[in-house]
Write an enzyme that holds these catalytic residues in place. Sequence first.
Site, PDB file in Angstrom:
ATOM      1  N   ASP A  12       0.855  -1.185   0.000  1.00 45.13           N
ATOM      2  CA  ASP A  12       0.000   0.000   0.000  1.00 45.13           C
ATOM      3  C   ASP A  12       0.894   1.238   0.000  1.00 45.13           C
ATOM      4  O   ASP A  12       1.730   1.413   0.892  1.00 45.13           O
ATOM      5  CB  ASP A  12      -0.900  -0.011   1.238  1.00 45.13           C
ATOM      6  CG  ASP A  12      -2.078   0.954   1.107  1.00 45.13           C
ATOM      7  OD1 ASP A  12      -2.115   1.707   0.121  1.00 45.13           O
ATOM      8  OD2 ASP A  12      -2.947   0.946   1.990  1.00 45.13           O
ATOM      9  N   ASP A 106      -3.502   2.486  -5.695  1.00 46.51           N
ATOM     10  CA  ASP A 106      -2.311   2.543  -4.842  1.00 46.51           C
ATOM     11  C   ASP A 106      -2.156   1.310  -3.940  1.00 46.51           C
ATOM     12  O   ASP A 106      -1.455   1.359  -2.930  1.00 46.51           O
ATOM     13  CB  ASP A 106      -2.352   3.806  -3.970  1.00 46.51           C
ATOM     14  CG  ASP A 106      -3.610   3.896  -3.111  1.00 46.51           C
ATOM     15  OD1 ASP A 106      -4.491   3.033  -3.249  1.00 46.51           O
ATOM     16  OD2 ASP A 106      -3.704   4.853  -2.301  1.00 46.51           O
ATOM     17  N   GLU A 107      -2.788   0.199  -4.321  1.00 49.67           N
ATOM     18  CA  GLU A 107      -2.826  -0.978  -3.436  1.00 49.67           C
ATOM     19  C   GLU A 107      -2.706  -2.254  -4.267  1.00 49.67           C
ATOM     20  O   GLU A 107      -3.364  -2.414  -5.282  1.00 49.67           O
ATOM     21  CB  GLU A 107      -4.150  -0.959  -2.674  1.00 49.67           C
ATOM     22  CG  GLU A 107      -4.271  -1.966  -1.580  1.00 49.67           C
ATOM     23  CD  GLU A 107      -5.623  -1.846  -0.870  1.00 49.67           C
ATOM     24  OE1 GLU A 107      -5.802  -2.556   0.125  1.00 49.67           O
ATOM     25  OE2 GLU A 107      -6.499  -1.071  -1.332  1.00 49.67           O
TER      26      GLU A 107
END
Length: 390
Positions: A12, A106-107
């Site tokens: 993350d 974003d993960e």
Amino acid sequence: MANPQRYIAHFDLDSFFVSVAILNDPSLKGKAVIVGGSRERGVVTSASYEARRFGVRSAMPMRAALKLCPHAILVGGTRGEYSRYSRWVTDIIAAKAPLFEKASIDEFYIDLTGMDKFFDPLKWTVDLRAEIIEKTQLPISFGLATNKMVAKIATDEAKPNGYLFVQPGKEKEFLAPLPVDKFSGVGEQTYITLKAMGIYTIRDLSETPIAVLEKKLGKYGGDLWRKSQGIHNGEVHAYHEAKSISCENTFEENSADTAFLLSELVRMTERVAYELRQDEKLTGCIAVKIRYPDFETTSKQTTIDYTLRDDELIPVAIDLFHKLYRKGVPVRLLGVRLSELTNHAVQASLFEDAEKKNNLYKAIDDVKNKFGKTSLKKARTVTAKDPPSS
């Protein structure tokens, strides 16, 4: 033969939107920074850890955030930059990972099951994190565990900019002291119910008979109990750039009428954008396809800032059409395709009009869901032959 030991890494990017803003303006480092819309109508997209200490959280109205942290520096969104950095990290992971899932902009989840025969999963994950930080300068945290749920919680515990390995067999022990609202899905009401039952920690949850939880919370009570034991069977779904949503139309009669072709293109782009929103996805790439009467087929695509909005997709589709189309030549088939799909995680509040625009799209989609996909149309797609909507 025993099943191979599962290893799942969850990556993350820490305060992704803020981190990108700091890379663009290093003077923001170490300061209370809020990324989002306007002071009056905006919503917080992301906040630096310095701002979070004052209680600022994502999705909070900007007015409320600035009351809590009046000295915060407000930064507007630059979605093109977010798309670029997200792709950069995705490319680094794709070059190394045997199987990965892009859970959002974003993960990421990486499945390293069985890879311990060839390398140390922890060292491999540490090295990958170091490569991402070195190349992009973005802070990133990871959790490594035997399942997705524990890996994600481990990432949260490792932040900011750290990592945590929950060894096989230690899942329940790791979870035990954490508050019950660490589990996704435990909203405010469920949390109040659990506290009323004397359940504050995951250990409390794990020691409560499953029958008691199911009586109070139904099927979800049983799910929570299994989670408290560290049990989770979610799979890592392979990320494929080829995954797409498309729409094509083979015309009954070949057409060289540019106005008609553009009308069809707008209609199809509107349709795939609707499907995109129903799937709760964003697209980072759009393509237009043209087939001529001799079956010669050409297509052209371009990467775009991640979006789900018709008004951002349609102009790009029209531009691609004009670059691709051989003017005056009849067209047999026209198509549009959205690819590089990822989950809907870009906060729309980056722009002042975003909330109003998103509400508009939601209202339009609600009408389509109730009365059919063709119940509302762009003016450009309506022709004299179209019957009025009933």
